[in-house]
Design an enzyme around this catalytic site. Structure first.
Site, PDB file in Angstrom:
ATOM      1  CG  ASP A  22      56.057  -9.285  26.956  1.00 45.52           C
ATOM      2  OD1 ASP A  22      56.789  -9.256  27.518  1.00 45.52           O
ATOM      3  OD2 ASP A  22      55.150  -8.935  28.170  1.00 45.52           O
ATOM      4  CG  ASN A  24      60.983  -8.636  28.786  1.00 46.81           C
ATOM      5  OD1 ASN A  24      59.537  -8.857  28.798  1.00 46.81           O
ATOM      6  ND2 ASN A  24      61.508  -8.000  29.120  1.00 46.81           N
ATOM      7  CG  ASP A  26      58.588  -5.529  29.251  1.00 42.62           C
ATOM      8  OD1 ASP A  26      57.700  -6.431  28.299  1.00 42.62           O
ATOM      9  OD2 ASP A  26      59.858  -5.110  28.682  1.00 42.62           O
ATOM     10  CG  ASP A  30      60.681  -9.877  24.920  1.00 40.22           C
ATOM     11  OD1 ASP A  30      60.672 -11.663  24.720  1.00 40.22           O
ATOM     12  OD2 ASP A  30      59.795  -9.345  25.543  1.00 40.22           O
ATOM     13  CG  ASP A  99      64.182  -3.595   8.584  1.00 38.97           C
ATOM     14  OD1 ASP A  99      64.401  -3.128   8.089  1.00 38.97           O
ATOM     15  OD2 ASP A  99      63.353  -4.625   8.465  1.00 38.97           O
ATOM     16  CG  ASP A 205      63.734   1.451   6.451  1.00 38.23           C
ATOM     17  OD1 ASP A 205      62.503   0.814   6.281  1.00 38.23           O
ATOM     18  OD2 ASP A 205      64.333   2.740   6.241  1.00 38.23           O
ATOM     19  CD  GLU A 260      60.753  -0.490   2.625  1.00 34.77           C
ATOM     20  OE1 GLU A 260      58.860  -0.206   2.713  1.00 34.77           O
ATOM     21  OE2 GLU A 260      61.306   0.450   3.123  1.00 34.77           O
ATOM     22  CG  HIS A 335      56.971  -3.453   9.458  1.00 36.43           C
ATOM     23  ND1 HIS A 335      57.298  -3.708   8.353  1.00 36.43           N
ATOM     24  CD2 HIS A 335      56.939  -2.085   9.398  1.00 36.43           C
ATOM     25  CE1 HIS A 335      58.441  -2.970   7.836  1.00 36.43           C
ATOM     26  NE2 HIS A 335      58.733  -2.178   8.816  1.00 36.43           N
ATOM     27  CG  ASP A 336      56.025  -0.313   6.490  1.00 38.48           C
ATOM     28  OD1 ASP A 336      55.855   0.036   7.293  1.00 38.48           O
ATOM     29  OD2 ASP A 336      57.042  -0.679   5.851  1.00 38.48           O
TER      30      ASP A 336
HETATM   31  C1  GLC Z   1      60.062   1.727   5.894  1.00 36.85           C
HETATM   32  C2  GLC Z   1      59.832   0.830   6.930  1.00 36.85           C
HETATM   33  C3  GLC Z   1      58.393   1.420   7.240  1.00 36.85           C
HETATM   34  C4  GLC Z   1      59.730   3.110   7.902  1.00 36.85           C
HETATM   35  C5  GLC Z   1      59.945   4.187   6.802  1.00 36.85           C
HETATM   36  C6  GLC Z   1      61.543   4.743   7.168  1.00 36.85           C
HETATM   37  O1  GLC Z   1      59.747   1.466   4.544  1.00 36.85           O
HETATM   38  O2  GLC Z   1      58.958  -0.139   6.435  1.00 36.85           O
HETATM   39  O3  GLC Z   1      58.026   1.096   8.931  1.00 36.85           O
HETATM   40  O4  GLC Z   1      58.221   4.283   8.651  1.00 36.85           O
HETATM   41  O5  GLC Z   1      61.130   3.143   5.775  1.00 36.85           O
HETATM   42  O6  GLC Z   1      62.191   4.003   7.847  1.00 36.85           O
HETATM   43 CA    CA Z   2      58.837  -7.735  26.348  1.00 38.04          CA
END
Ligand code: GLC
Ligand code: CA
Length: 578
Positions: A22, A24, A26, A30, A99, A205, A260, A335-336
């Site tokens: 982060d 800035n 908040d 970012d 992405d 994605d 993906e 992240h999933d």
């Molecule tokens: C992909 C992304 C995931 C998202 C899904 C729908 O699997 O990595 O984070 O929820 O697509 O967009």
């Molecule tokens: Ca921030």
């Protein structure tokens, strides 16, 4: 322009921007924060960055519900800082991929607003609007029986239009109708916009979902929860659309695309990355999913005990199916999914298992990706109460479990382990307040709680410790980039039946690399592969324990300590590490 295959030599670092740094103050990560950390990223030895979605989003799915494809979410930055980050990355020799979320938009995207406002608008056909059906009892029913992957029907009724629209994910993520040529034109425009700005490619994605079968038929052969999936995953025009994007746009740039492809077996995914007759391929790389369910049935919400053999089978299947035909990707986190140490390793033996896991995948053939915090051995968040959940998918699962009669404790046992929040807690930069994720002055609260273990798991402390996961990752990445055998050698696996060790080699004409990883909490003794003798012919290039004697006993048996890993190099490449 002939596109070079530079993606084969890359090591990517994935940033999920809300939780990286982060800048800035908040409480939300970012691009100003990323800008401050470019030297850190470079210090890992990686050669590229993949940014999870940076575009404006109402955050029904944190960036994966895009409301504007050609600007930066104000919470994450603006075009100025984006350009600065891009230039800063390029100046350091780091490529940048973005992405690209084109299976669906946000329900707040201008196209969807127009589509809702007027059935005659050209934007109406950007999406899948259909009339409902009547059930036997005369009750209104959605156009088909497909399930949303986030629960419930994949159709949402719009009273003003007396129509339903399709959403494979949340109802705030309506699916785009890729069969409409105008939509494909839009996609091409978005690609050009970012490529012209200087980005080096895309992570696409759920790209294998973009072509829906004609007539959107019912699915009578799937289990409830995934009805429709087998019909639209690798749908009839997928190849055609991807090749169109390639020819119209991508071939004009020195870029790469990684798609993906959830729940596609290796054999099928191969079709997307193998050269076609015309010489081009639909995608450069794909993310397979098989190795992500070594402790569950397809999704972390259906947990099972971790099986090393299942993990090894998935690893080998993708390496062997792609061998000589296409280039694999290698990853353990994003992240999933929850943190891999907590899933496939051991939080009690965190450092050992984090590093063994690193060696288990970083030396395979392919392009590796490392997710923020993975290099520290970050662990799951162990969220106790539902109001600490941020992940909308987790909240939906929790609500469904409560509705099905579970107690809050029972529901949280499942959800806490499975939620994507585990991977989304703020990056741990120091042992200090908020792990130094947000600026330390003032009392800003990060948008989601920092994992309390930042007192031991953090960049600052791991920098100083030669045996930390951080320094192990650096060493492993450097080694990977240094040794030609890691790029070119053939994958060969030993001890396939073992439930305790993963042993694989990379073998080329002049060099061989042997990787041994214990997945056991106890010492484990096994015979090293015959062709590697007593190991003294090679150089021990990497290990996660202090090794006094790099050879075996007289019978060529080797004992590895809990989660011990060793990487040996033989032949010509050994000179490079001596
Ligand atoms: C992909 C992304 C995931 C998202 C899904 C729908 O699997 O990595 O984070 O929820 O697509 O967009
Ligand atoms: Ca921030």
């Amino acid at each position: 322009m002939a596109r070079s295959e530079w993606y084969k030599d890359m090591v990517f670092y994935q940033i999920w921007p809300r939780s990286f740094c982060d800048g800035n103050g908040d409480g939300i990560g970012d691009l100003w924060g990323v800008y401050q950390k470019l030297d850190y990223i470079k210090s890992l030895g990686v050669t590229g960055i993949w940014f999870s979605s940076l575009t404006p989003s109402p955050n029904a799915d944190f960036g994966y519900d895009v409301s504007d494809y050609t600007s930066i979410d104000p919470a994450l930055g603006d075009m100025d800082i984006f350009d600065k980050v891009l230039r800063g990355a390029h100046d350091r020799g780091l490529r940048v991929i973005m992405d690209l979320v084109i299976n669906h938009t946000s329900s707040e995207h201008e196209w969807f607003r127009q589509a809702l406002a007027d059935a005659d608008s050209p934007y109406h056909d950007y999406y899948f609007f259909r009339k409902g059906r009547k059930g036997r009892d005369g009750k209104p029913m959605p156009p088909n029986n497909w399930d949303s992957l986030t629960g419930g029907s994949a159709w949402e009724y719009v009273e003003a239009l007396d129509e339903y629209y399709l959403h494979l994910f949340d109802k705030r993520q309506p699916d785009l109708n890729m069969d409409n040529p105008a939509v494909r034109q839009e996609v091409e425009g978005i690609m050009r916009f970012w490529l012209d700005r200087g980005v080096d490619g895309f992570r696409e994605d759920v790209i294998s979902f973009i072509s829906k079968p004609k007539g959107l038929p019912d699915d009578h052969f799937a289990l409830p929860g995934s009805r429709g999936l087998r019909l639209y995953n690798f749908g009839p025009h997928l190849m055609q659309y991807l090749v169109q994007f390639r020819r119209d746009v991508l071939d004009g740039y020195d870029c790469m695309v990684v798609g993906e492809t959830p729940m596609l077996p290796a054999r099928k995914a191969l079709r997307l990355v193998r050269r076609q007759q015309a010489g081009d391929r639909a995608l450069d790389l794909v993310f397979g999913f098989d190795h992500m369910s070594a402790d569950c049935m397809y999704t972390e919400y259906l947990p099972k005990p971790f099986s090393l053999r299942k993990l090894k089978r998935a690893y080998a299947d993708w390496e062997e199916t792609f061998d000589g035909k296409a280039w694999p990707t290698l990853y353990l986190e994003n992240h999933d999914h929850p943190r891999v140490v907590s899933r496939y390793g051991s939080e009690d033996l965190r450092v050992e298992s984090a590093t063994a896991l690193a060696a288990s995948y970083l030396f395979q053939q392919g392009t590796p990706f490392v997710y923020q915090g993975q290099e520290l051995g970050m662990t799951n968040a162990h969220i106790k109460s539902a109001d600490e959940l941020r992940d909308p998918q987790a909240i939906a699962h929790y609500d469904a479990l409560i509705k099905a009669g579970k107690t809050p404790e029972e529901a949280m046992t499942v959800v806490s382990r499975a939620t994507r929040d585990n991977a989304r807690t703020p990056m741990q930069w120091s042992a200090r307040q908020n792990a130094s994720f947000s600026p330390e002055l003032g009392d800003v609260e990060p948008w989601m709680p920092v994992n309390p273990n930042h007192d031991v798991v953090n960049v600052e402390d791991e920098e100083k410790n030669l045996m930390s996961p951080l320094n192990f990752y650096r060493h492993a990445i450097r080694l990977r980039r240094l040794l030609p055998v890691v790029r070119n050698g053939r994958y060969h696996e030993f001890k396939r039946a073992s439930t305790k060790v993963y042993v694989y080699a990379r073998e080329s004409q002049w060099s061989r690399l042997l990787v041994m990883c214990s997945f056991s909490k106890d010492p484990v003794t096994f015979g090293v592969p015959d062709s590697y003798g007593n190991l003294t012919g090679g150089v021990l290039a990497l290990s996660n324990y202090y090794v006094q004697d790099a050879g075996t006993d007289d019978a060529n048996q080797l004992t590895l300590r809990p989660y011990e890993t060793r990487v040996y190099v033989f032949g010509r490449d050994a000179i490079l590490v001596e």
